[in-house]
Design an enzyme around this catalytic site. Sequence first.
Site, PDB file in Angstrom:
ATOM      1  N   HIS A   1     -15.410 -23.581 -15.169  1.00 61.97           N
ATOM      2  CA  HIS A   1     -15.104 -22.156 -15.378  1.00 61.97           C
ATOM      3  C   HIS A   1     -14.660 -22.040 -16.837  1.00 61.97           C
ATOM      4  CE1 HIS A   1     -13.864 -22.778 -11.108  1.00 61.97           C
ATOM      5  NE2 HIS A   1     -14.110 -21.499 -10.899  1.00 61.97           N
TER       6      HIS A   1
ATOM      7  N   ASP B   1     -11.111 -23.152 -17.379  1.00 60.72           N
ATOM      8  CA  ASP B   1     -10.798 -24.595 -17.289  1.00 60.72           C
ATOM      9  C   ASP B   1     -10.891 -25.263 -18.649  1.00 60.72           C
ATOM     10  OD1 ASP B   1     -11.177 -24.075 -14.565  1.00 60.72           O
ATOM     11  OD2 ASP B   1     -13.241 -24.830 -14.610  1.00 60.72           O
TER      12      ASP B   1
HETATM   13  C1  XUL Z   1     -12.613 -21.662  -4.680  1.00 63.76           C
HETATM   14  C2  XUL Z   1     -13.859 -22.324  -5.095  1.00 63.76           C
HETATM   15  C3  XUL Z   1     -14.207 -22.184  -6.521  1.00 63.76           C
HETATM   16  C4  XUL Z   1     -15.664 -21.987  -6.766  1.00 63.76           C
HETATM   17  C5  XUL Z   1     -16.001 -21.685  -8.181  1.00 63.76           C
HETATM   18  O1  XUL Z   1     -12.278 -21.851  -3.351  1.00 63.76           O
HETATM   19  O2  XUL Z   1     -14.523 -22.955  -4.319  1.00 63.76           O
HETATM   20  O3  XUL Z   1     -13.738 -23.313  -7.178  1.00 63.76           O
HETATM   21  O4  XUL Z   1     -16.395 -23.099  -6.377  1.00 63.76           O
HETATM   22  O5  XUL Z   1     -15.321 -20.580  -8.695  1.00 63.76           O
END
Ligand code: XUL
Length: 435
Positions: A101, A104
């Site tokens: 993300h 991150d």
């Molecule tokens: C949250 C989740 C996230 C997604 C990406 O439960 O699974 O980490 O995979 O935003």
Amino acid sequence: MTSGFFDAVAPATFEGPDSTNPMAFRHYNPDEMVMGKRMEDHLRFAVAYWHSFAWEGGDPFGDQTFIRPWHPQDDMGRAKMKADVAFEMFERLGAPYFCWHDADVRPEGANLSESIDRLNEITDYFAEKMEGAKVGCLWGTANMFSHRRWMSGASTNPDPDVFAYAAATVKSCMDATQKLGGENYVLWGGREGYETLLNTDMGRELDHMGAFLNMVVEYKHKIGFKGQILVEPKPQEPSKHQYDYDAATCIGFLRKYGLENEVKLNLEQGHAILAGHSFEHEIAVATSEGMLGSIDMNRNDYQSGWDTDQFPNNVPEVALCYYHILKAGGLGLGGTNFDAKLRRQSLDAEDLIAAHVGGMDICARGLKAAAAMIEDGGLEDALSERYAGWDGAEAQAMLKSDLASISERVLGGGIEPQPRSGRQEILENYVSRFV
Ligand code: XUL
Ligand code: CO
């Protein structure tokens, strides 16, 4: 020169099923052929940047337990140190992919423009590291759930300015994903849902979410992004109710907004459990519609009722997931992303490596068991036999018939159905032979 973070831990290697080394692969052997394809190419493992490098070990009752040299994560110099460590881990594990993300990988800026500049700077740094390295980007995504601006949702926010901020954020993350050669772009509906219907216009919010996703698809084509766009179902947490509840709900949503040929699903084991499903149920729902995109592999604690994001450790469960994936032709552009985190007491660099080694090994064992079941054909034979009645011309014609004619045939021909065993225990015993 290395960061030194993993210096005390040897790179993970394949030692075979008899090895007693907890840091070695006993089953994951990337070049081993499974059903005519390299194991690495079936599984397409990815490390999740957020759990392994960004999460600090907090829980609702306590703060940070992990003390890493790149903490606090508010400085670009330390963001680069975090990247150095991350790429060293990908290499030590022989993990072919990673996922991220925006939040991150870079510290939040004072405004969106600064946040995007930082994202571009750090992903340029990634791109340099990826050159000549064996690691690729499985997917990128935007974190539109942590910062307080997203507290009432992103594309479903009652404030149009938040929708606009979300659009600009996703554009920047799609651009960065494309720059890194990402094979997918994921949208998990972080806070796209509600806390109470007393303040929520659900129909309007769903229309906004549909319009937003159509813009994402339009932008994908505009920039020539060749990867898949994926949405990730989850029934609750953080919202009390999330709109992307499960695979079936997402498929209905995609059809309603005309996106069924453009968007597929990123399915996660823990989210399936929260929705009251098994992971293989969610996979079968997606594959039966040709909409399986990728998987987030983890497991939940079955007692806690939370999304505990633990590394997988249950071969029978994993084997059935890969059975359905193999049956549908494999993961394609998707992969197996470890959306899994250490327990907050697992402080050491060694724990981070061991968690991934174990997860990769469990998946490899599951894949081999799934392939063995497919090659043996026992489950397929049982299915064919169970549905054999439908192979006949009369049964097929009935599907295009009508109630009155069918009724005439039943009453006139004296049709009297004879119940037959579903043979569940026999089939469960069959699976036990392979796992
Ligand atoms: C949250 C989740 C996230 C997604 C990406 O439960 O699974 O980490 O995979 O935003
Ligand atoms: Co996930």
